[in-house]
Design an enzyme around this catalytic site. Structure first.
Site, PDB file in Angstrom:
ATOM      1  N   TRP A  99      25.579   2.900 -14.359  1.00  0.00           N
ATOM      2  CA  TRP A  99      25.909   3.903 -13.307  1.00  0.00           C
ATOM      3  C   TRP A  99      25.463   4.926 -13.328  1.00  0.00           C
ATOM      4  CZ3 TRP A  99      26.123   1.905  -8.723  1.00  0.00           C
ATOM      5  CH2 TRP A  99      26.770  -0.011  -8.905  1.00  0.00           C
ATOM      6  N   ASP A 166      32.581  11.059 -12.117  1.00  0.00           N
ATOM      7  CA  ASP A 166      32.236  10.241 -12.094  1.00  0.00           C
ATOM      8  C   ASP A 166      33.363   8.912 -11.761  1.00  0.00           C
ATOM      9  OD1 ASP A 166      32.100   7.375 -10.030  1.00  0.00           O
ATOM     10  OD2 ASP A 166      30.842   6.798 -11.276  1.00  0.00           O
ATOM     11  N   LYS A 190      37.502   0.610  -6.113  1.00  0.00           N
ATOM     12  CA  LYS A 190      37.956  -0.102  -7.417  1.00  0.00           C
ATOM     13  C   LYS A 190      39.678   0.539  -7.729  1.00  0.00           C
ATOM     14  CE  LYS A 190      33.828  -0.307  -8.634  1.00  0.00           C
ATOM     15  NZ  LYS A 190      32.688   0.575  -9.232  1.00  0.00           N
TER      16      LYS A 190
HETATM   17  C1  LIG Z   1      31.447   0.594  -8.596  1.00  0.00           C
HETATM   18  C2  LIG Z   1      30.785   2.472  -9.087  1.00  0.00           C
HETATM   19  C3  LIG Z   1      29.668   3.136  -8.591  1.00  0.00           C
HETATM   20  C4  LIG Z   1      29.012   2.502  -7.320  1.00  0.00           C
HETATM   21  O1  LIG Z   1      29.516   2.638  -6.173  1.00  0.00           O
HETATM   22  P1  LIG Z   1      29.539   3.009  -4.772  1.00  0.00           P
HETATM   23  O2  LIG Z   1      30.133   3.282  -4.242  1.00  0.00           O
HETATM   24  O3  LIG Z   1      28.809   1.098  -4.812  1.00  0.00           O
HETATM   25  O4  LIG Z   1      28.190   3.557  -4.664  1.00  0.00           O
HETATM   26  C5  LIG Z   1      29.230   3.896  -9.230  1.00  0.00           C
HETATM   27  N1  LIG Z   1      30.234   4.663 -10.296  1.00  0.00           N
HETATM   28  C6  LIG Z   1      31.398   3.819 -10.766  1.00  0.00           C
HETATM   29  C7  LIG Z   1      31.691   4.029 -12.087  1.00  0.00           C
HETATM   30  C8  LIG Z   1      31.508   2.759 -10.431  1.00  0.00           C
HETATM   31  O5  LIG Z   1      32.453   1.923 -10.920  1.00  0.00           O
END
Ligand SMILES: *Cc1c(COP(=O)(O)O)cnc(C)c1O
Length: 355
Positions: A99, A166, A190
């Site tokens: 990511w 993030d 999540k």
């Molecule tokens: C799942 C995830 C993403 C991607 O998320 P989307 O909402 O599908 O774009 C980005 N960063 C991390 C750390 C993730 O776990």
């Protein structure tokens, strides 16, 4: 039978969230309408949005001068929105996993994205430390939890520039010093709600400093001005997220959630560390309490599929590792009960005694 849900995302939600969402799909707030068919401008839904924003502020102790937004596009859109809104010339990035690399790729479209540290050569098995942060960077971007590799940074680093994080897979699993950040973002699926909404916490003062033209929908100021109601927001995911936020508050807030998360992760890591056949993949000082990654020791490697089948007979689902790393990954998000971790640990012990 309700399964033990270890999926990495979309992932387990609290029974409260699912129950309340099911009710609202039938009749939302006594309106006689389903949440699926109600106007986002109705006073009942405006109240949902307002309460969701207020609860994020309360749970994460968000200081004055920050805005809480609920946007579309997933965390992946934030990979581009962040540099578009904040990058004047040069920003720093930590390359800690898939990511993070995706975020770096997008940032390069808007300026210089310097990778200050990377654990790529070690297959992302640790969280880098000891890197230098030039004081003239526009921001430093970090991925606090690397969902695929099972590494995590559980502190807010002291750096001479604003942070952007993030936090998709570990938000609400610890208290965060929001004042150190210009932007925090997290896809909901999540630790918050169903896929389709992205939580963004943005500092007002960080905006308006770039020269580039920003499309209206991708400009944070648009959504701040309209309280996340510039266009139709993801109504149902926002509603479900509010139910999770209420549940988190009821549970005692992020400190209490962190204590539960630490306990659950401790149970599973203890089982891995004392096992004859399983071994963890992340370096112990970098281990995530949200996503626990492990494999079979080489001499037992051919038993991987057998264990997944063994576990699934006990209602344990979602423990297969990400396709890019293999092995196992057990995601222990906030909504996962300790009993599910106990069930997994017991399955590991029983399987081990048979082999
Ligand atoms: C799942 C995830 C993403 C991607 O998320 P989307 O909402 O599908 O774009 C980005 N960063 C991390 C750390 C993730 O776990």
């Amino acid at each position: 039978m309700k399964k033990h849900n270890f999926y990495a995302g979309p992932s387990i939600l609290s029974q409260y969230t699912i129950g309340q969402t099911a009710e609202a799909i039938k009749d939302f707030a006594g309106t006689g309408l389903s949440i699926l068919e109600v106007s986002h401008r109705s006073k009942e839904f405006v109240a949902v949005m307002d309460e969701a924003q207020a609860l994020v502020k309360e749970l994460l102790d968000v200081p004055e001068g920050y805005h809480v937004l609920f946007l579309g596009g997933g965390a992946s859109l934030q990979f581009a929105m962040v540099p578009m809104n904040l990058m004047r010339g040069r920003a720093g990035y930590l390359d800690t996993g898939t990511w993070a690399s995706n975020a770096i790729k997008e940032a390069k479209l808007f300026g210089e994205a310097d990778v200050l540290a990377s654990s790529k050569d070690a297959n992302y098995t640790f969280y880098p430390t000891g890197y230098e942060v030039p004081a003239d960077l526009d921001y430093l971007h970090i991925t606090t939890n690397n969902t695929i590799y099972g590494t995590e940074l559980r502190t807010d680093p002291d750096v001479p520039v604003p942070l952007v994080a993030d936090m998709s897979s570990d938000i609400f699993s610890r208290p965060v010093d929001v004042s150190k950040y210009d932007v925090i973002y997290a896809g909901a699926q999540k630790n918050l709600g169903p896929a389709g909404v992205t939580l963004v916490i943005v500092k007002e003062d960080a905006l308006g400093k770039v020269d580039r033209a920003i499309p209206t929908m991708l400009d944070y100021r648009t959504h701040i001005k309209k309280g996340s109601m510039f266009n139709t927001p993801p109504v149902l995911p926002v509603y479900s997220s509010l139910m999770t936020l209420r549940y988190y508050k009821e549970m005692g807030g992020v400190k209490a959630l962190e204590a539960l998360d630490l306990k659950k992760a401790g149970m599973l890591y203890d089982a891995i560390d004392s096992s004859r056949i399983f071994v963890g993949t992340a370096r112990p000082d970098s281990r995530s309490i949200m996503n626990v990654t492990f494999v079979m020791k080489p001499e037992y490697a051919e038993l991987e599929k057998a264990f997944i089948d063994f576990a699934s007979q006990r209602g344990i689902v979602g423990i297969k590792g990400h396709r890019s790393v293999g092995g196992f990954r057990a995601s222990l998000y906030n909504a996962l009960p300790a009993e599910s971790v106990e069930a997994l640990v017991q399955a590991m012990k029983d399987f081990e005694s048979q082999h």
